[in-house]
Design an enzyme around this catalytic site. Structure first.
Site, PDB file in Angstrom:
ATOM      1  N   CYS A   1       1.007  -1.264   0.028  1.00  0.00           N
ATOM      2  CA  CYS A   1       0.036  -0.118   0.027  1.00  0.00           C
ATOM      3  C   CYS A   1       0.768   1.137  -0.115  1.00  0.00           C
ATOM      4  O   CYS A   1       0.570   2.259  -0.865  1.00  0.00           O
ATOM      5  CB  CYS A   1      -1.003   0.145   1.096  1.00  0.00           C
TER       6      CYS A   1
ATOM      7  N   ALA B   1      -5.419  -2.131   9.821  1.00  0.00           N
ATOM      8  CA  ALA B   1      -4.275  -3.397   9.619  1.00  0.00           C
ATOM      9  C   ALA B   1      -4.680  -4.752  10.131  1.00  0.00           C
ATOM     10  O   ALA B   1      -4.755  -4.879  11.412  1.00  0.00           O
ATOM     11  CB  ALA B   1      -3.053  -2.956  10.325  1.00  0.00           C
ATOM     12  N   GLY B   2      -5.245  -5.385   9.037  1.00  0.00           N
ATOM     13  CA  GLY B   2      -5.532  -6.803   9.579  1.00  0.00           C
ATOM     14  C   GLY B   2      -4.421  -7.855   9.892  1.00  0.00           C
ATOM     15  O   GLY B   2      -3.365  -7.437   9.832  1.00  0.00           O
TER      16      GLY B   2
ATOM     17  N   GLY C   1      -2.964 -10.166   8.158  1.00  0.00           N
ATOM     18  CA  GLY C   1      -1.936 -10.301   7.104  1.00  0.00           C
ATOM     19  C   GLY C   1      -1.085  -8.990   7.056  1.00  0.00           C
ATOM     20  O   GLY C   1      -0.016  -9.323   6.710  1.00  0.00           O
TER      21      GLY C   1
ATOM     22  N   ALA D   1       1.510  -9.517   9.709  1.00  0.00           N
ATOM     23  CA  ALA D   1       2.454 -10.566   9.596  1.00  0.00           C
ATOM     24  C   ALA D   1       3.384 -10.142   8.653  1.00  0.00           C
ATOM     25  O   ALA D   1       4.747 -11.050   8.607  1.00  0.00           O
ATOM     26  CB  ALA D   1       1.788 -11.970   9.259  1.00  0.00           C
ATOM     27  N   ASN D   2       3.130  -9.218   7.849  1.00  0.00           N
ATOM     28  CA  ASN D   2       3.775  -8.868   6.674  1.00  0.00           C
ATOM     29  C   ASN D   2       4.765  -7.735   6.865  1.00  0.00           C
ATOM     30  O   ASN D   2       5.438  -7.142   5.800  1.00  0.00           O
ATOM     31  CB  ASN D   2       3.200  -8.876   5.490  1.00  0.00           C
TER      32      ASN D   2
ATOM     33  N   ASN E   1      -5.224   2.865   2.976  1.00  0.00           N
ATOM     34  CA  ASN E   1      -4.081   1.703   2.497  1.00  0.00           C
ATOM     35  C   ASN E   1      -4.512   0.647   1.802  1.00  0.00           C
ATOM     36  O   ASN E   1      -4.077  -0.102   1.023  1.00  0.00           O
ATOM     37  CB  ASN E   1      -3.297   1.566   3.747  1.00  0.00           C
TER      38      ASN E   1
END
EC number: 1.2.1.10
Length: 306
Positions: free
Chosen positions: A130, A162-163, A165, A168-169, A284
């Site tokens: 994003c 921010a989920g 995923g 985690a990244n 984002n």
């Protein structure tokens, strides 16, 4: 009847669900063929089912078993970098092209307004991040006017957007964005920083872009940036300059080059989401899904016209 390209989305989280709604509402030459997840209770799969989209909660293998898989011409991957490596290997064997919304970056980095045309026929393209989608066009705009020695971006997003995923990244986000600032933006050296802003109520996505370039005309750089912003707004309506571009003629120490005089350019951006699935503050997510949709539509139009 106009022919359309059927697409599948792997990943029923925030990004995948927002992308699905965009395809359903504004797909143009593409249409939904399947929504894929691994959590049977996810809101994304439930929404897809209510909207009449074929679903599976059994991941990629479930997609391959769906009766309509043979008609899928393109797959979006909105999972994680690690999962994408597995998905890409399997779908490459079957000859199905992919648009990767994870930081895996197996294929070339693509930012639609900068190099989308050059990679239209690629079998696997990566949408960077994003922060990359928001800021690399600005770095590229400066690069069109002057040699960019260094570019640094700071992406600040609402923590609530921010989920799992995204969280985690985080490491992959900074690495992938930094590389793409160089490979796509044209900077000799790039750096990326992401901030998850816990403020309540949540704030819009804000991005700051710093570049240090060879001496150049401020008016030419500003005009190039403003033209690039207008191009991005064609597919991300909430993308805008937060204030006028700032300039400073200064001297800095560059590794291997000593003290170098040049132009420091500072650009402040805001990205307001379209609120297709998540609130406006989740710009984002909106810029990622909008960029992916734009690439898919371009690929579909080319395939249908062929």
């Amino acid at each position: 009847m106009t022919r359309k390209l059927k697409v599948a989305i792997i990943g029923s989280g925030n990004i995948g669900t927002d992308l699905m709604i965009k395809v359903l509402r504004h797909g143009g030459p593409i249409e939904m063929g399947a929504m894929v997840g691994i959590d049977p209770g996810s809101d994304g799969l439930a929404r897809a089912a209510r909207l009449g989209v074929p679903t599976t909660a059994e991941g990629l293998e479930g997609l391959l078993r769906l009766p309509g898989f043979k008609d899928i011409g393109l797959v979006f991957d909105a999972t994680s970098a690690g999962a994408h490596h597995r998905h890409a290997a399997r779908l490459a064997e079957l000859g199905v092209p992919m648009i990767d919304l994870t930081p895996a970056a197996i294929g070339p980095y693509v930012v639609p307004v900068v190099n989308g045309e050059a990679h239209r026929g690629a079998r696997n393209i990566n949408m960077v991040t994003c922060g990359g989608q928001a800021t690399i066009p600005i770095v590229a705009a400066v690069s069109q006017v002057a040699r960019v020695h260094y570019a640094e971006i700071v992406a600040s997003i609402a923590s609530r957007s921010a989920g799992p995923g995204t969280r985690a990244n985080i490491d992959e986000f900074t690495e992938t964005t930094s590389r793409a600032i160089e490979a796509v933006g044209g900077a000799e050296r790039g750096k990326a920083i992401i901030i998850l802003n816990p403020a309540e109520p949540p704030l819009m996505m804000r991005d700051t872009v710093f570049t240090f370039s060879a001496p150049a005309s401020e008016s030419e750089v500003e005009a190039s940036i403003e033209a690039m912003v207008a191009k991005v707004q064609a597919y991300v309506s909430g993308y805008r300059l937060k204030q006028r571009v700032q300039f400073e003629h200064t001297e800095v120490a560059l590794p291997g080059a000593g003290r170098v005089r040049g132009l420091k350019t500072t650009v402040l951006l805001e990205v307001r989401g379209a609120a297709h699935y998540l609130p406006e503050y989740a710009g984002n997510l909106d810029i990622m899904t909008s960029a992916a949709l734009a690439c898919a539509q371009a690929q579909a139009a080319a395939l249908i016209a062929a």
